[in-house]
Structure formats: structure tokens, C-alpha cells
Design a protein around this motif. Structure first.
Motif, PDB file in Angstrom:
ATOM      1  N   ALA A  80       0.833  -1.205   0.000  1.00 53.56           N
ATOM      2  CA  ALA A  80       0.000   0.000   0.000  1.00 53.56           C
ATOM      3  C   ALA A  80       0.868   1.257   0.000  1.00 53.56           C
ATOM      4  O   ALA A  80       0.572   2.229  -0.699  1.00 53.56           O
ATOM      5  CB  ALA A  80      -0.944   0.000   1.206  1.00 53.56           C
ATOM      6  N   MET A  81       1.966   1.233   0.769  1.00 55.66           N
ATOM      7  CA  MET A  81       2.863   2.379   0.829  1.00 55.66           C
ATOM      8  C   MET A  81       3.576   2.570  -0.510  1.00 55.66           C
ATOM      9  O   MET A  81       3.764   3.700  -0.960  1.00 55.66           O
ATOM     10  CB  MET A  81       3.885   2.229   1.963  1.00 55.66           C
ATOM     11  N   ASP A  82       3.959   1.464  -1.160  1.00 58.11           N
ATOM     12  CA  ASP A  82       4.571   1.565  -2.494  1.00 58.11           C
ATOM     13  C   ASP A  82       3.655   2.324  -3.448  1.00 58.11           C
ATOM     14  O   ASP A  82       4.102   3.193  -4.186  1.00 58.11           O
ATOM     15  CB  ASP A  82       4.858   0.169  -3.070  1.00 58.11           C
ATOM     16  N   GLU A  83       2.373   2.001  -3.422  1.00 61.65           N
ATOM     17  CA  GLU A  83       1.411   2.659  -4.324  1.00 61.65           C
ATOM     18  C   GLU A  83       1.277   4.146  -4.020  1.00 61.65           C
ATOM     19  O   GLU A  83       1.236   4.978  -4.924  1.00 61.65           O
ATOM     20  CB  GLU A  83       0.050   1.967  -4.267  1.00 61.65           C
ATOM     21  N   THR A 105      10.478   5.437 -13.513  1.00 62.47           N
ATOM     22  CA  THR A 105       9.888   4.187 -13.057  1.00 62.47           C
ATOM     23  C   THR A 105      10.198   4.037 -11.576  1.00 62.47           C
ATOM     24  O   THR A 105      11.360   4.158 -11.159  1.00 62.47           O
ATOM     25  CB  THR A 105      10.483   2.992 -13.833  1.00 62.47           C
ATOM     26  N   TYR A 106       9.172   3.766 -10.805  1.00 64.29           N
ATOM     27  CA  TYR A 106       9.335   3.577  -9.366  1.00 64.29           C
ATOM     28  C   TYR A 106       9.984   2.217  -9.119  1.00 64.29           C
ATOM     29  O   TYR A 106       9.541   1.198  -9.650  1.00 64.29           O
ATOM     30  CB  TYR A 106       7.964   3.655  -8.686  1.00 64.29           C
ATOM     31  N   VAL A 107      11.040   2.204  -8.299  1.00 62.63           N
ATOM     32  CA  VAL A 107      11.743   0.959  -7.981  1.00 62.63           C
ATOM     33  C   VAL A 107      11.382   0.469  -6.581  1.00 62.63           C
ATOM     34  O   VAL A 107      11.150  -0.718  -6.368  1.00 62.63           O
ATOM     35  CB  VAL A 107      13.275   1.151  -8.119  1.00 62.63           C
ATOM     36  N   GLY A 108      11.317   1.374  -5.603  1.00 63.41           N
ATOM     37  CA  GLY A 108      10.975   0.980  -4.234  1.00 63.41           C
ATOM     38  C   GLY A 108      11.462   2.002  -3.227  1.00 63.41           C
ATOM     39  O   GLY A 108      11.966   3.058  -3.590  1.00 63.41           O
ATOM     40  N   PHE A 109      11.274   1.657  -1.949  1.00 62.14           N
ATOM     41  CA  PHE A 109      11.726   2.547  -0.871  1.00 62.14           C
ATOM     42  C   PHE A 109      12.289   1.723   0.275  1.00 62.14           C
ATOM     43  O   PHE A 109      12.014   0.527   0.396  1.00 62.14           O
ATOM     44  CB  PHE A 109      10.594   3.458  -0.379  1.00 62.14           C
ATOM     45  N   GLU A 110      13.077   2.413   1.112  1.00 64.47           N
ATOM     46  CA  GLU A 110      13.572   1.799   2.339  1.00 64.47           C
ATOM     47  C   GLU A 110      13.761   2.881   3.387  1.00 64.47           C
ATOM     48  O   GLU A 110      14.034   4.030   3.074  1.00 64.47           O
ATOM     49  CB  GLU A 110      14.883   1.040   2.104  1.00 64.47           C
ATOM     50  N   LYS A 111      13.591   2.479   4.645  1.00 63.55           N
ATOM     51  CA  LYS A 111      13.815   3.391   5.757  1.00 63.55           C
ATOM     52  C   LYS A 111      15.287   3.387   6.109  1.00 63.55           C
ATOM     53  O   LYS A 111      15.944   2.361   6.067  1.00 63.55           O
ATOM     54  CB  LYS A 111      13.017   2.935   6.978  1.00 63.55           C
ATOM     55  N   ASP A 112      15.812   4.566   6.452  1.00 63.15           N
ATOM     56  CA  ASP A 112      17.205   4.707   6.855  1.00 63.15           C
ATOM     57  C   ASP A 112      17.236   5.688   8.022  1.00 63.15           C
ATOM     58  O   ASP A 112      17.239   6.904   7.806  1.00 63.15           O
ATOM     59  CB  ASP A 112      18.044   5.206   5.680  1.00 63.15           C
ATOM     60  N   GLN A 113      17.206   5.179   9.219  1.00 69.05           N
ATOM     61  CA  GLN A 113      17.130   5.963  10.436  1.00 69.05           C
ATOM     62  C   GLN A 113      15.887   6.848  10.395  1.00 69.05           C
ATOM     63  O   GLN A 113      14.785   6.329  10.341  1.00 69.05           O
ATOM     64  CB  GLN A 113      18.420   6.732  10.654  1.00 69.05           C
ATOM     65  N   GLU A 114      16.029   8.182  10.400  1.00 62.88           N
ATOM     66  CA  GLU A 114      14.873   9.077  10.432  1.00 62.88           C
ATOM     67  C   GLU A 114      14.392   9.481   9.048  1.00 62.88           C
ATOM     68  O   GLU A 114      13.473  10.285   8.929  1.00 62.88           O
ATOM     69  CB  GLU A 114      15.207  10.324  11.251  1.00 62.88           C
TER      70      GLU A 114
END
Length: 173
Positions: A80-83, A105-114
Motif C-alpha cells: 500500500a505504501m509503495d502505491e 519508473t518507481y523501484v521501491g523505498f527503504e527506511k534509513d534511520q529518520e
């Protein structure tokens, strides 16, 4: 440009040390900034893009924009967050390469600390002479937002920034 960014960050950190505890608690960070890094990969003929945005601000703008619950830390909400992220960045980042409008083109996401790092890519880029970006990330949340763009091509790095309400970022090689 990096020296200016470092000085701004240092000043903001020093400034927060002198604020009363209640003010610091209400506003986790007084500096509203996002950073977009773009690397021209001549071998792959692509632009590799990464956007770094404070997670709390990003969740707030996604909630405000789409009126849904957001949680970038929860693995069960990843799809859902990707969308939402894809939809938001498509609306708030437009690219023009060498005079031609292109889509990422959207590839993705990741959290990195804050912060949250979002990855995108633009293919079929055989050369890079001029890159123009219309960047309104978090402009719908803060009227003191600053968006910084770093572009690297063949070992040469160029940086520009836009402060709300300006949204045009242009780099020439």
C-alpha cells in the motif's frame, strides 16, 4: 553547495539545542528539506534516482494528500505504501532530459534511520547535457521547504536547490 547544506544542518542542530523541550518535542526537526540524487549511468543508459525525505514529514504528507493511514515502517503495509509513494512522486517530480519530457519508473523505498529513501529510474538516456526537474516534494505541507538536487555524470557532480515556492531545478553539463 554541499558546504551550504552542511552549514544549514549544523545551524539547525545548534538551534534545536537552545529550544525549550516542549518546542523540540512538537517539531522533530526545524529544517524542512528533501534531497534528490541522480546518477547518469552511461553503461546502462539510465538515470538512477534516489530521493531522501524525513519519514515523519513523508508520512504526514501522504496521509494529508490521500486521506489514508500511513506507516512506512510496517512490513504488512509495504504494498500500500509503495502505491502511495509512487503516486505522490509522480505528481511532485517531473523530469525533462535534453529538452524531452520523460517519466521515471518507481523501484521501491527503504527506511534509513529518520529518513526514507525512494528509488526511481529513467531508462533510454544515451546522453545527458541538460536536466530540468520540477520538484514540489512537501510543498503541500511546508511553506519553508527546501529541495536539493545533486546530479553526477562521469565523476562531475553538480548541485542546485529550490526554496518554496520556487520548484525549478536545472543542471547543465
Amino acid at each position: 553547495m554541499q558546504a551550504i547544506y552542511s552549514k544549514l544542518l549544523l545551524v539547525s542542530l545548534i538551534f534545536t539545542c537552545f529550544l525549550p523541550a516542549t518546542s523540540v518535542k512538537e517539531s522533530k526537526h526545524p529544517l524542512h528539506v528533501s534531497t534528490t540524487e541522480i546518477n547518469f549511468n552511461s553503461k546502462e543508459k539510465s538515470l538512477e534516482i534516489s530521493c531522501r525525505i524525513f519519514t515523519d514529514d513523508f508520512e504526514n504528507v501522504l496521509t494529508k494528500s490521500y486521506n489514508v493511514k500511513t506507516d512506512l515502517n510496517k512490513p504488512s503495509m509495504q504494498k500500500a505504501m509503495d502505491e502511495l509513494i509512487k503516486k505522490y512522486l509522480t505528481a511532485h517530480l517531473q523530469y525533462n532530459v535534453n529538452g524531452k519530457t520523460v517519466n521515471a519508473t518507481y523501484v521501491g523505498f527503504e527506511k534509513d534511520q529518520e529518513a526514507t529513501n525512494v528509488y526511481l529510474e529513467i531508462g533510454n538516456i544515451t546522453s545527458l547535457q541538460k536536466l530540468s526537474i520540477n520538484n514540489t516534494i512537501l510543498y503541500d505541507l511546508f511553506d519553508d521547504q527546501m529541495n536539493i538536487l545533486h546530479v553526477e555524470k562521469g565523476g562531475i557532480r553538480k548541485s542546485v536547490r529550490a526554496n518554496y515556492p520556487s520548484n525549478a531545478l536545472v543542471v547543465n553539463f
